[in-house]
Design an enzyme around this catalytic site. Structure first.
Site, mmCIF file in Angstrom:
data_model
loop_
_atom_site.group_PDB
_atom_site.id
_atom_site.type_symbol
_atom_site.label_atom_id
_atom_site.label_comp_id
_atom_site.label_asym_id
_atom_site.label_seq_id
_atom_site.Cartn_x
_atom_site.Cartn_y
_atom_site.Cartn_z
ATOM 1 N N LYS A 1 -1.478 -13.675 -13.047
ATOM 2 C CA LYS A 1 -0.497 -13.326 -11.997
ATOM 3 C C LYS A 1 0.759 -14.189 -12.139
ATOM 4 O O LYS A 1 1.886 -13.679 -12.088
ATOM 5 C CB LYS A 1 -1.173 -13.546 -10.626
ATOM 6 C CG LYS A 1 -0.302 -13.443 -9.397
ATOM 7 C CD LYS A 1 0.036 -14.794 -8.757
ATOM 8 C CE LYS A 1 -1.106 -15.709 -8.482
ATOM 9 N NZ LYS A 1 -0.742 -17.004 -7.919
ATOM 10 N N LYS B 1 7.537 -22.435 -10.153
ATOM 11 C CA LYS B 1 6.079 -22.480 -10.349
ATOM 12 C C LYS B 1 5.633 -21.438 -11.376
ATOM 13 O O LYS B 1 4.804 -21.706 -12.252
ATOM 14 C CB LYS B 1 5.382 -22.241 -9.006
ATOM 15 C CG LYS B 1 3.872 -22.138 -9.087
ATOM 16 C CD LYS B 1 3.226 -23.436 -9.522
ATOM 17 C CE LYS B 1 1.724 -23.258 -9.720
ATOM 18 N NZ LYS B 1 1.101 -24.468 -10.252
ATOM 19 N N SER C 1 1.201 -19.674 -4.898
ATOM 20 C CA SER C 1 2.085 -19.324 -6.024
ATOM 21 C C SER C 1 2.314 -17.818 -5.945
ATOM 22 O O SER C 1 1.421 -17.049 -6.294
ATOM 23 C CB SER C 1 1.434 -19.665 -7.374
ATOM 24 O OG SER C 1 1.009 -20.998 -7.415
HETATM 25 P P1 NDP Z 1 -9.158 -19.487 -4.356
HETATM 26 O O1 NDP Z 1 -9.534 -18.140 -4.873
HETATM 27 O O2 NDP Z 1 -10.055 -20.638 -4.609
HETATM 28 O O3 NDP Z 1 -8.945 -19.390 -2.756
HETATM 29 C C1 NDP Z 1 -8.280 -18.305 -2.189
HETATM 30 C C2 NDP Z 1 -8.172 -18.494 -0.684
HETATM 31 O O4 NDP Z 1 -7.474 -17.377 -0.142
HETATM 32 C C3 NDP Z 1 -9.527 -18.535 0.024
HETATM 33 O O5 NDP Z 1 -9.414 -19.362 1.145
HETATM 34 C C4 NDP Z 1 -9.710 -17.070 0.450
HETATM 35 O O6 NDP Z 1 -10.528 -16.945 1.587
HETATM 36 C C5 NDP Z 1 -8.292 -16.726 0.814
HETATM 37 N N1 NDP Z 1 -8.054 -15.290 0.781
HETATM 38 C C6 NDP Z 1 -8.273 -14.446 -0.269
HETATM 39 N N2 NDP Z 1 -7.889 -13.191 0.078
HETATM 40 C C7 NDP Z 1 -7.443 -13.249 1.356
HETATM 41 C C8 NDP Z 1 -6.919 -12.286 2.255
HETATM 42 N N3 NDP Z 1 -6.782 -11.004 1.913
HETATM 43 N N4 NDP Z 1 -6.569 -12.686 3.489
HETATM 44 C C9 NDP Z 1 -6.693 -13.974 3.859
HETATM 45 N N5 NDP Z 1 -7.186 -14.946 3.053
HETATM 46 C C10 NDP Z 1 -7.549 -14.577 1.807
HETATM 47 O O7 NDP Z 1 -7.693 -19.747 -4.901
HETATM 48 P P2 NDP Z 1 -6.983 -21.170 -5.225
HETATM 49 O O8 NDP Z 1 -7.167 -22.077 -4.071
HETATM 50 O O9 NDP Z 1 -7.359 -21.580 -6.606
HETATM 51 O O10 NDP Z 1 -5.461 -20.677 -5.308
HETATM 52 C C11 NDP Z 1 -4.663 -20.451 -4.145
HETATM 53 C C12 NDP Z 1 -3.198 -20.410 -4.591
HETATM 54 O O11 NDP Z 1 -2.860 -21.669 -5.175
HETATM 55 C C13 NDP Z 1 -2.915 -19.327 -5.656
HETATM 56 O O12 NDP Z 1 -1.644 -18.784 -5.439
HETATM 57 C C14 NDP Z 1 -2.961 -20.116 -6.964
HETATM 58 O O13 NDP Z 1 -2.204 -19.478 -7.987
HETATM 59 C C15 NDP Z 1 -2.371 -21.452 -6.515
HETATM 60 N N6 NDP Z 1 -2.729 -22.629 -7.318
HETATM 61 C C16 NDP Z 1 -4.022 -22.857 -7.737
HETATM 62 C C17 NDP Z 1 -4.318 -23.990 -8.481
HETATM 63 C C18 NDP Z 1 -5.719 -24.311 -8.941
HETATM 64 O O14 NDP Z 1 -5.875 -25.241 -9.783
HETATM 65 N N7 NDP Z 1 -6.746 -23.636 -8.452
HETATM 66 C C19 NDP Z 1 -3.275 -24.974 -8.853
HETATM 67 C C20 NDP Z 1 -1.973 -24.691 -8.279
HETATM 68 C C21 NDP Z 1 -1.724 -23.542 -7.576
HETATM 69 P P3 NDP Z 1 -12.133 -16.683 1.468
HETATM 70 O O15 NDP Z 1 -12.769 -18.049 1.516
HETATM 71 O O16 NDP Z 1 -12.442 -15.853 2.655
HETATM 72 O O17 NDP Z 1 -12.370 -15.970 0.153
#
Ligand code: NDP
Length: 301
Positions: free
Chosen positions: A235, A166, A91
């Site tokens: 965000k 979204k 998102s």
């Molecule tokens: P999380 O915080 O659980 O996961 C984030 C992911 O991004 C991890 O794999 C993390 O890796 C990786 N990451 C973070 N920083 C970096 C970076 N600088 N470079 C590369 N990889 C990175 O987030 P969510 O899965 O909850 O959310 C992901 C997206 O989905 C967001 O945009 C959120 O708004 C959206 N979303 C979330 C929902 C939810 O219910 N959670 C529902 C619908 C959309 P590492 O393991 O190394 O930290």
């Protein structure tokens, strides 16, 4: 089709697990151990470097914001083969997604912004809704992969429009969560059993996802599971305010929701988004779960 999945967090992990069960899948995560563990549990191949991802014909990503996607795309784009399609489930900012699309286009790679709705439960059950911005031909190319994670796929316009839809959706989630918390605290203070109130609202015109699922399942039970971090919701609401601004729309309601949610994220840090209900409870000195005349002790206010 060979698929690569980048970003195995709360959403990416269950989505990637479902994809790995159906397609040859390369799993990449910033913290490699997560990819290794997921591959051992659900299949697929863990990539130890971004370059290994270049073997895929479809690249899916689910990272915190478009900023992280742009950084990864910068490194990966030159290695990808022309004809590859990148499906971004993050998102993010519509403008940021258009920048990523332009970068990839320079390497002959298609880009779809394809954020998802349905939460971690929907990701695990492969029942997500995907809102897709971008080229319809690119969408048709990757549709079989999207069908592995989603039960509803809606093309909403050119690149960036999926992100815009979204952001507005999540701003509505935040607005209804704040409003439901205020309403339920007030009803509880007025002596109404909150479970009874939610039962009524659940079959009445004021119902929302907040009153039908979040408050009954997470607040009344005091479970507050961590599925979607509050800073990510803040965000999204900020991005929605940007969508209004870009359209020259004066949106006092969503602007207020943006301010409230940003302040809550600053206060509560990386807590789950539903925890913002606790701020409303603390301000009122009333807990939604307790018997009707319950008042919080002073030290919990
Ligand atoms: P999380 O915080 O659980 O996961 C984030 C992911 O991004 C991890 O794999 C993390 O890796 C990786 N990451 C973070 N920083 C970096 C970076 N600088 N470079 C590369 N990889 C990175 O987030 P969510 O899965 O909850 O959310 C992901 C997206 O989905 C967001 O945009 C959120 O708004 C959206 N979303 C979330 C929902 C939810 O219910 N959670 C529902 C619908 C959309 P590492 O393991 O190394 O930290």
């Amino acid at each position: 089709m060979r698929v690569a999945y980048l970003g195995l967090g709360a959403m990416g992990r269950p989505m990637a697990a479902n994809i790995a069960a159906r397609w040859p899948t390369i799993l990449w995560n910033r913290t490699t151990a997560v990819a290794v563990e997921l591959a051992a549990a659900h299949g697929g191949t863990a990539a130890t470097s971004l370059e290994e991802v270049a073997a895929a014909e479809v690249v899916c990503s689910c990272l915190p914001t478009d900023v992280e996607v742009a950084a990864v795309a910068e490194v990966l784009a030159p290695a990808l083969r022309p004809g590859t399609v990148w499906v971004d489930h993050t998102s993010g900012d519509p403008a940021g997604s258009r920048d990523v699309a332009r970068l990839l286009e320079g390497h002959g790679v298609g880009y779809l912004d394809a954020p998802v709705s349905g939460g971690t439960d929907g990701a695990a059950a492969a029942t997500l809704t995907v809102m897709v911005g971008g080229d319809v031909e690119d969408l048709e190319q990757v549709r079989p992969v999207l069908e592995t994670v989603a039960s509803r796929i809606v093309h909403v316009g050119p690149v960036g429009t999926g992100m815009a839809v979204k952001a507005v959706n999540n701003a509505l989630l935040a607005a209804s969560l704040w409003a439901a918390a205020e309403g339920l605290v007030a009803l509880t203070a007025a002596g109404v059993d909150p479970a009874a109130a939610l039962e009524v609202i659940g079959s009445s015109s004021g119902r929302s996802f907040a009153t039908q699922r979040l408050l009954p399942e997470r607040v009344l039970t005091r479970a507050f599971p961590r599925t979607f971090a509050l800073p990510l919701l803040a965000k999204d609401v900020r991005l929605a305010a940007g969508v209004l601004e870009d359209g020259g729309i004066d949106g006092p309601v969503l602007r207020l929701v943006e301010q409230l949610t940003a302040a809550a994220a600053a206060d509560l840090g990386d807590a789950d988004h539903v925890e913002l209900v606790r701020l409303v409870e603390r301000a009122a000195g009333v807990e939604i779960s307790l018997p009707t005349d319950a008042v919080l002790p002073d030290d919990e206010r």
